[in-house]
Scaffold this motif. Structure first.
Motif, PDB file in Angstrom:
ATOM      1  N   ARG A   1      -7.197   0.934 -12.718  1.00 16.51           N
ATOM      2  CA  ARG A   1      -8.201   1.969 -12.484  1.00 16.51           C
ATOM      3  C   ARG A   1      -9.036   1.646 -11.247  1.00 16.51           C
ATOM      4  O   ARG A   1      -9.504   2.522 -10.543  1.00 16.51           O
ATOM      5  CB  ARG A   1      -9.103   2.122 -13.715  1.00 16.51           C
ATOM      6  CG  ARG A   1      -8.412   2.901 -14.831  1.00 16.51           C
ATOM      7  CD  ARG A   1      -9.327   3.123 -16.022  1.00 16.51           C
ATOM      8  NE  ARG A   1      -9.275   2.017 -16.973  1.00 16.51           N
ATOM      9  CZ  ARG A   1      -8.323   1.852 -17.875  1.00 16.51           C
ATOM     10  NH1 ARG A   1      -7.339   2.724 -17.956  1.00 16.51           N
ATOM     11  NH2 ARG A   1      -8.344   0.835 -18.699  1.00 16.51           N
TER      12      ARG A   1
ATOM     13  N   ARG B   1       0.840  -1.211   0.000  1.00 20.89           N
ATOM     14  CA  ARG B   1       0.000   0.000   0.000  1.00 20.89           C
ATOM     15  C   ARG B   1       0.869   1.252   0.000  1.00 20.89           C
ATOM     16  O   ARG B   1       0.593   2.210  -0.721  1.00 20.89           O
ATOM     17  CB  ARG B   1      -0.919   0.004   1.228  1.00 20.89           C
ATOM     18  CG  ARG B   1      -2.262  -0.567   0.896  1.00 20.89           C
ATOM     19  CD  ARG B   1      -3.298  -0.179   1.940  1.00 20.89           C
ATOM     20  NE  ARG B   1      -3.976  -1.390   2.336  1.00 20.89           N
ATOM     21  CZ  ARG B   1      -3.817  -2.019   3.485  1.00 20.89           C
ATOM     22  NH1 ARG B   1      -3.025  -1.517   4.407  1.00 20.89           N
ATOM     23  NH2 ARG B   1      -4.447  -3.123   3.724  1.00 20.89           N
TER      24      ARG B   1
ATOM     25  N   GLY C   1      -7.968   0.308  -8.520  1.00 17.82           N
ATOM     26  CA  GLY C   1      -7.213   0.545  -7.270  1.00 17.82           C
ATOM     27  C   GLY C   1      -6.897  -0.751  -6.557  1.00 17.82           C
ATOM     28  O   GLY C   1      -7.454  -1.808  -6.868  1.00 17.82           O
TER      29      GLY C   1
ATOM     30  N   GLY D   1     -10.999   2.040  -6.221  1.00 19.47           N
ATOM     31  CA  GLY D   1     -10.520   3.219  -6.938  1.00 19.47           C
ATOM     32  C   GLY D   1      -9.767   4.209  -6.058  1.00 19.47           C
ATOM     33  O   GLY D   1      -9.315   5.249  -6.504  1.00 19.47           O
ATOM     34  N   HIS D   2      -9.606   3.846  -4.762  1.00 20.58           N
ATOM     35  CA  HIS D   2      -8.988   4.767  -3.814  1.00 20.58           C
ATOM     36  C   HIS D   2      -7.467   4.597  -3.824  1.00 20.58           C
ATOM     37  O   HIS D   2      -6.959   3.484  -3.883  1.00 20.58           O
ATOM     38  CB  HIS D   2      -9.538   4.458  -2.421  1.00 20.58           C
ATOM     39  CG  HIS D   2      -8.903   5.270  -1.348  1.00 20.58           C
ATOM     40  ND1 HIS D   2      -9.111   6.631  -1.241  1.00 20.58           N
ATOM     41  CD2 HIS D   2      -8.052   4.933  -0.357  1.00 20.58           C
ATOM     42  CE1 HIS D   2      -8.422   7.076  -0.210  1.00 20.58           C
ATOM     43  NE2 HIS D   2      -7.772   6.074   0.348  1.00 20.58           N
ATOM     44  N   THR D   3      -6.726   5.715  -3.759  1.00 20.51           N
ATOM     45  CA  THR D   3      -5.269   5.650  -3.685  1.00 20.51           C
ATOM     46  C   THR D   3      -4.816   6.039  -2.287  1.00 20.51           C
ATOM     47  O   THR D   3      -5.026   7.180  -1.866  1.00 20.51           O
ATOM     48  CB  THR D   3      -4.642   6.630  -4.702  1.00 20.51           C
ATOM     49  OG1 THR D   3      -5.057   6.225  -5.995  1.00 20.51           O
ATOM     50  CG2 THR D   3      -3.126   6.600  -4.624  1.00 20.51           C
TER      51      THR D   3
ATOM     52  N   HIS E   1       2.068   6.896  -6.874  1.00 22.20           N
ATOM     53  CA  HIS E   1       1.094   7.935  -7.243  1.00 22.20           C
ATOM     54  C   HIS E   1       1.592   9.322  -6.861  1.00 22.20           C
ATOM     55  O   HIS E   1       1.344  10.297  -7.567  1.00 22.20           O
ATOM     56  CB  HIS E   1      -0.271   7.643  -6.616  1.00 22.20           C
ATOM     57  CG  HIS E   1      -1.031   6.602  -7.382  1.00 22.20           C
ATOM     58  ND1 HIS E   1      -0.946   5.262  -7.084  1.00 22.20           N
ATOM     59  CD2 HIS E   1      -1.826   6.694  -8.469  1.00 22.20           C
ATOM     60  CE1 HIS E   1      -1.674   4.577  -7.937  1.00 22.20           C
ATOM     61  NE2 HIS E   1      -2.230   5.419  -8.807  1.00 22.20           N
TER      62      HIS E   1
ATOM     63  N   TRP F   1       2.340   1.702  -3.452  1.00 22.06           N
ATOM     64  CA  TRP F   1       1.289   2.164  -4.380  1.00 22.06           C
ATOM     65  C   TRP F   1       1.086   3.673  -4.220  1.00 22.06           C
ATOM     66  O   TRP F   1       1.049   4.429  -5.210  1.00 22.06           O
ATOM     67  CB  TRP F   1       0.010   1.387  -4.065  1.00 22.06           C
ATOM     68  CG  TRP F   1      -1.175   1.713  -4.889  1.00 22.06           C
ATOM     69  CD1 TRP F   1      -2.097   2.695  -4.641  1.00 22.06           C
ATOM     70  CD2 TRP F   1      -1.595   1.051  -6.083  1.00 22.06           C
ATOM     71  NE1 TRP F   1      -3.067   2.678  -5.611  1.00 22.06           N
ATOM     72  CE2 TRP F   1      -2.804   1.684  -6.503  1.00 22.06           C
ATOM     73  CE3 TRP F   1      -1.097  -0.012  -6.833  1.00 22.06           C
ATOM     74  CZ2 TRP F   1      -3.480   1.279  -7.647  1.00 22.06           C
ATOM     75  CZ3 TRP F   1      -1.791  -0.405  -7.968  1.00 22.06           C
ATOM     76  CH2 TRP F   1      -2.959   0.229  -8.368  1.00 22.06           C
TER      77      TRP F   1
END
Ligand code: FAD
Length: 500
Positions: free
Chosen positions: A488, A425, A490, A495-497, A432, A428
């Motif tokens: 896309r 996490r 996630g 979809g959360h970053t 971003h 990731w």
């Protein structure tokens, strides 16, 4: 054809006299992992050996994830692959009686590693194939031509964009494209791979809609030379096969008593080395007793590299550490190297055929590249033509901001020998945080695809070790498949970053 390592060259040569346009970054014979392959190529050609035994060893190393039909096919084709390479001029080492000289490596229960010039097998293979390719008029070779994008339409692949050495980008229409662009080790800080191994083919295939398979399985080699260089020179497994043992700074043989000790499959040895290193020890490969005085004769190239670093393996233990080495994952292909995008084949390390499962058996990758190169060529020769692709110029893709300098440490932190959900996490989020340009770039996309595959496999299997899921979920595993669409969605599918 894109890429001119063993996979690309075998495919192009086997297609002759059919015309092949071969594009590659760099110079012919001067780039790619093939040049660096040391130990050799596995084939059941020795007395008392059998392809069925080779298949069993391959499956045992693959930790429940090998495709049995592919394993049988490749191991059965191996003796013929050696004969084919020898006919193309590869000078494999022979015994005084004229048979193949055979080495031993981890996970193999027989001596079955065919090699050339001792520990310079890859170079010998590449030089012979390059020589053949230069003499083959049907192969049009274009150097300094880097693939920067695949073009597709409703009928499938329609062409490629290549960037020339002078920075100019050209569209080449083609209904059939073979990717042979090699692995991904260049994305890791400690790696044995050339810097060009950046998974270009993988990402372009994904952008064209191909499914990627088993991306989370990255093989870390336990014995790269522990020096301040990138890439790290490899100390081949064949050195352990010749009797060298792993010890710590006190000379303690920390693998003694565990199965076949230093000759367990690579994932087992790597985890043991990693854990011992994490406990604060330094790790050495001690070759003083065996192969001892034979070292320079058996491993001339490695010997020279060690000397260059002030180490003589005959009298000094060699400092070693794990390093990213090989990618089991790749473009999902069938038994002929076809991806699920019409007109797109993938061969060699860029492909995932199901041979290696969760952990490649030593010296099975050159073998896979040759067998699948030959099979893809046969398939291409049978393939019926489709409507001509559009020949008008296509908009060239923009330059990509890879930010490799910042990306590589993130990949090393989150996708190393040991992984967990929290680290993935964090990784990731950190990718971003590098910004939209990097996230959308080739290397950024590749890093995220690997992270999502590693995050979703909630078990430890073969080369994929999750400290938060230390067990194998079930003896028989399932391959994982990812597409760009997953990115896309996630990491958690919402979809959360997460924040870096
Ligand atoms: C140090 C080392 C030792 C190894 N030892 C062994 C061994 O003993 N036995 C074994 O079986 N395996 C070994 N391996 C693994 C094996 O060498 C590789 O898996 C195999 O050579 C891969 O061959 P390939 O043709 O798929 O790719 P490569 O040989 O890596 O060739 C890739 C080609 O693609 C080109 N390319 C890449 N990107 C682009 C682009 N965007 N556009 C155009 N061209 C591109 C490159 O320039 C190159 O020509 C070793 C690997 C390393 C690094």
């Amino acid at each position: 054809m894109v890429g001119a390592g063993v996979a690309g060259l075998v495919t192009a040569l086997a297609l002759a006299p059919r015309p092949v346009r071969l594009v590659l970054r760099g110079r012919l014979g001067g780039d790619g992992s093939t040049l660096w392959a040391q130990g050799g190529i596995a084939a059941a050609v020795g007395g008392g050996d059998d392809p069925a035994l080779h298949a069993e060893d391959t499956e045992r190393a693959g930790a429940g994830l090998c495709d049995r039909a592919i394993v049988r096919l490749v191991t059965a084709s191996a003796p013929e692959a050696i004969v084919r390479l020898a006919a193309w001029g590869v000078p494999f080492d022979r015994t005084s009686a004229g048979g193949w000289a055979l080495g031993l490596e981890g996970g193999h229960r027989r001596r079955r590693i065919v090699h050339a010039h001792g520990d310079a097998t890859g170079r010998a293979i590449l030089e012979a194939l390059v020589e053949q390719a230069r003499r083959t008029p049907s192969i049009l070779c274009e150097e300094d031509a880097r693939l920067v994008g695949l073009v597709r339409d409703e009928a499938g692949i329609a062409g490629v964009h290549v960037r020339r050495g002078d920075g100019h980008t050209e569209y080449l229409p083609a209904r059939r494209v073979v990717l042979a662009t090699g692995g991904i080790g260049g994305l890791f800080p400690a790696t044995t791979n050339p810097p060009s191994a950046l998974g270009d083919g993988l990402v372009f295939a994904a952008r064209a809609g191909a499914r990627l398979r088993d991306l989370e399985f990255v093989q870390f080699h336990p014995t790269a030379l522990d020096v301040a260089e990138r890439p790290l020179p490899l100390i081949s497994e064949a050195v352990r096969g010749a009797g060298a043992v792993l010890v710590d700074e006190d000379g303690r043989r920390f693998l003694a008593g565990r199965g076949r000790a230093e000759l367990e499959p690579r994932d087992v040895v790597t985890r043991a080395v990693w854990a011992w290193r994490r406990a604060g020890h330094r790790i050495f490969l001690d070759a003083r007793r065996a192969p001892g005085e034979d070292f320079p004769r058996l491993f001339p190239w490695i010997h020279e590299v060690c000397l260059r670093h002030g180490l003589d393996p005959r009298c000094t233990p060699i400092p070693v550490r794990p390093a990213a080495h090989y990618h089991m994952g790749g473009v999902a292909v069938d038994g002929c190297g076809r991806s699920d995008v019409p007109g797109l084949w993938a061969v060699g390390e860029v492909a995932a055929t199901g041979l290696h499962g969760a952990n490649r058996l030593a010296s099975n990758s050159l073998l896979e590249a040759v067998v699948f190169g030959l099979r893809a060529a046969e398939d291409l020769a049978r393939d019926s033509p489709r409507p001509a692709p559009p020949s008008r110029a296509q908009t060239p893709p923009p330059d990509e901001e890879d930010a490799l300098g910042r990306l590589v440490p993130i990949v090393g932190e989150s996708l190393g020998v040991e992984r967990d959900a929290e680290g993935l996490r964090r990784g990731w989020g950190a990718v971003h945080a590098l910004g939209a340009g990097t996230v959308a770039s080739r290397a950024g996309t590749l890093a995220l695809l690997l992270m999502i595959a590693a995050y979703r496999r909630r078990e430890s299997r073969g080369a994929h070790t999750r400290t938060d899921f230390p067990l194998v979920a079930s003896p028989l595993g399932r391959s994982s498949f990812v597409t760009l669409e997953l990115l896309r969605q996630g990491l958690d599918g919402d979809g959360h970053t997460p924040e870096a």
